[in-house]
Design an enzyme around this catalytic site. Structure first.
Site, short mmCIF file in Angstrom:
data_model
loop_
_atom_site.label_atom_id
_atom_site.label_comp_id
_atom_site.label_asym_id
_atom_site.label_seq_id
_atom_site.Cartn_x
_atom_site.Cartn_y
_atom_site.Cartn_z
N LYS A 196 0.85 -1.21 0.00
CA LYS A 196 0.00 0.00 0.00
C LYS A 196 0.88 1.25 0.00
O LYS A 196 1.50 1.59 1.00
CB LYS A 196 -0.94 0.04 1.21
CG LYS A 196 -2.05 1.05 0.93
CD LYS A 196 -2.65 1.72 2.12
CE LYS A 196 -1.86 2.79 2.77
NZ LYS A 196 -1.72 4.05 1.99
N GLU A 271 9.94 0.94 10.65
CA GLU A 271 11.00 1.94 10.48
C GLU A 271 10.31 3.28 10.65
O GLU A 271 9.51 3.68 9.81
CB GLU A 271 11.63 1.77 9.09
CG GLU A 271 13.02 2.36 9.00
CD GLU A 271 12.98 3.73 8.40
OE1 GLU A 271 12.86 4.70 9.19
OE2 GLU A 271 13.04 3.84 7.17
N GLU A 402 9.88 15.64 15.83
CA GLU A 402 10.30 15.49 14.45
C GLU A 402 9.52 16.50 13.61
O GLU A 402 8.29 16.46 13.56
CB GLU A 402 9.99 14.07 13.97
CG GLU A 402 10.51 13.80 12.60
CD GLU A 402 10.33 12.34 12.18
OE1 GLU A 402 9.27 11.76 12.46
OE2 GLU A 402 11.24 11.81 11.53
#
Ligand code: ADP
Length: 501
Positions: A196, A271, A402
């Site tokens: 996907k 990840e 982040e």
């Protein structure tokens, strides 16, 4: 500033692909979503709609998983020798190479990234990944095991088998290369896949799907379903007949994937995000360190999970480093990614643009000094200026979170003790990458051991190679991609014991 962004002309192959009616790939056939729904794909530099792709959801994921299961359990893929699998994986690398320029253009158009980077990094990295992983098909061996039973003669050994049907959910920052990182090892191991792509950047995966069919992979081995995270992505991660899910994306969604995977305890590899430190020592080659740490944050518009977003400079060189990185930021040529002279494109979407500008605002409010940048660029597309925030500290939101944009937070340090240096480098919930800039080998390698991150770069940043295991400590993820380590994700070990009677 009023800057008109025009889309440079695409080559004939990319133009022909864009003109097609896009479909999803299930069981070797290109089909519409069961619901008939589609969604628009946007050029982030001009905000023009460049196509529509199927909005796959649970029903399409179900069909894709069924096709992947059939292809895994029976038929040509299940019977294929490792040699022939290896040949197919290699051939796919060759096909990517033959269509490299077209793929780089699609990537630059869909994601916004500079086309020169797309060609030399994203596409080349994908080619290299298939060529490297092709070699693993014929090297997946078990072992003979020495057992200590005293009641007779025993022969014990292990087999290494493909893990089964794999769901792969990938992000938008390196759309083609993330597909390659996921698909190449899974195919080399003999798995079947439902991929996907991210909803922001589905185009290169669909073109890639055409090359997968052209390479001659049997029907159902690779299925590609475009759609949204909350529908297609969620359905894939919770599907009871998926044996493993491999995910790259935000830490927040990574945690949802873990919960969704609990239903059938499918294997999970993740990840996730990062807030990587780049640490410059006073003895570093400062020209190299300044250019390198600037690239560490501005490359790919800062949209790298490894981006060197926390820059630490020793107080004796702090001013020089800040000035140097700011000068690098000013040299950056901003524009449409398809223009080969451009080296900073737009952010991928309005959502990202809002996120990054929100952080710029918050940095200012919290007292960071905006040395350069700090604003949106132009009034069309999702451009943000490359930004250097100085005088930052560990408590600021811009330092803790982040940002995923071209925004670096610089901090001075005055400690020469490596444990103290490691402590501030490790002062984050993430642990994906760190870079160390020094000429002192002892300092570099001792600090490499002390930093809690899955990848350490010395006098470089954002390094990657198919043979180099990649992944994170702490909340940057589970498991390693690439290298021989990735084969652990895509294989199960079966232990066999035989009594020789
Ligand atoms: P970002 O926040 O940077 O867009 P995400 O982690 O949201 O990154 O997206 C990475 C991938 O995860 C995309 O393919 C996205 O569609 C998918 N995704 C998002 N939400 C979910 C979810 N709840 N379940 C599964 N996949 C998801």
């Amino acid at each position: 500033m009023n800057i008109a962004i025009r889309r440079p002309t695409l080559g004939p192959d990319a133009t022909a692909f864009l003109a097609k009616e896009h479909k999803i790939l299930i069981d070797g056939k290109w089909v519409a979503a069961q619901s008939g729904q589609t969604f628009a794909v946007e050029d982030p530099a001009t905000q023009e709609v460049i196509g529509h792709v199927p909005a796959g959801d649970k029903a399409d994921i179900d069909l894709a998983v069924k096709a992947a299961r059939r292809a895994f359990e029976s038929g040509p893929w299940a019977r294929m020798t490792p040699r022939d699998r290896s040949r197919l994986v290699w051939k796919l690398g060759d096909l990517l190479e033959q269509h490299a320029d077209e793929l780089a253009e699609l990537e630059a158009l869909d994601n916004g990234k500079p086309v020169t980077n797309a060609r030399k990094d994203d596409v080349q990295g994908s080619i290299d990944m298939f060529h490297y992983m092709a070699g693993w098909s014929t090297r997946l061996n078990g072992e003979t095991i020495t057992v200590s039973k005293s009641d007779g003669n025993w022969h014990a050994y292990t087999l290494r088998e493909p893990v089964g049907v794999v769901g792969q959910i990938i992000p938008w920052n390196f759309p083609l290369m993330m597909a390659a990182w996921k698909l190449a090892p899974a195919l080399a191991a003999g798995c079947t896949i439902v991929l996907k792509p991210a909803e922001q950047t589905p185009l290169s995966a669909l073109r890639f799907g055409e090359l997968i069919v052209e390479a001659g992979f049997p029907a159902g081995v690779v299925n590609i379903v475009t759609g949204f995270g909350e529908t297609a992505g969620a359905a894939l991660s919770e599907h009871p007949d998926v044996d493993k899910v491999a995910f790259t994306g935000s830490t927040e969604v990574g945690k949802l994937i873990v919960k969704a995977a609990a239903g059938n305890l499918k294997r999970v590899s993740l990840e996730l995000g990062g807030k990587s430190p780049a640490i410059v020592f006073p003895d570093a080659d400062l020209d190299v360190a300044i250019a390198g740490t600037a690239d560490a944050i501005f490359y790919n518009q800062g949209q790298c999970c490894t981006a060197g977003s926390r820059l630490f400079a020793h107080k004796s060189i702090y001013d020089k480093v800040v000035e140097g990185v700011a000068a690098e930021a000013k040299k950056v040529r901003i524009g449409h990614g398809l223009d080969p002279k451009v080296n900073l494109g737009p952010l991928v979407s309005k959502e990202q643009h809002d996120r990054v500008t929100g952080f710029l605002e918050s940095g200012r409010k919290e007292g960071a000094e905006v040395v350069t940048g700090g604003k949106v660029h132009g009034n069309q597309g999702y451009f943000v200026e490359p930004t250097v925030l100085a005088k930052t500290n560990r408590d600021m939101r811009v330092v803790r979170n982040e940002i995923f944009g071209p925004v670096v937070c610089v901090q001075a340090y005055d400690d020469d003790d490596l444990d103290a240096v490691a402590k501030f480098a490790n002062d984050t919930e993430y642990g994906l990458q760190a870079s160390i800039w020094t000429r002192n080998l002892k300092v570099a390698h001792l600090l490499a051991r002390k930093i809690k991150a899955g990848t350490i770069c010395i006098n470089t940043h954002n390094f990657g190679d198919p043979a180099w295991p990649f992944g994170g400590y702490k909340q940057s993820g589970w498991g390693r991609e690439m290298g021989k380590e990735v084969m652990e994700h895509y294989t199960e070990v079966k232990s066999v014991a035989a009594k020789l009677v």
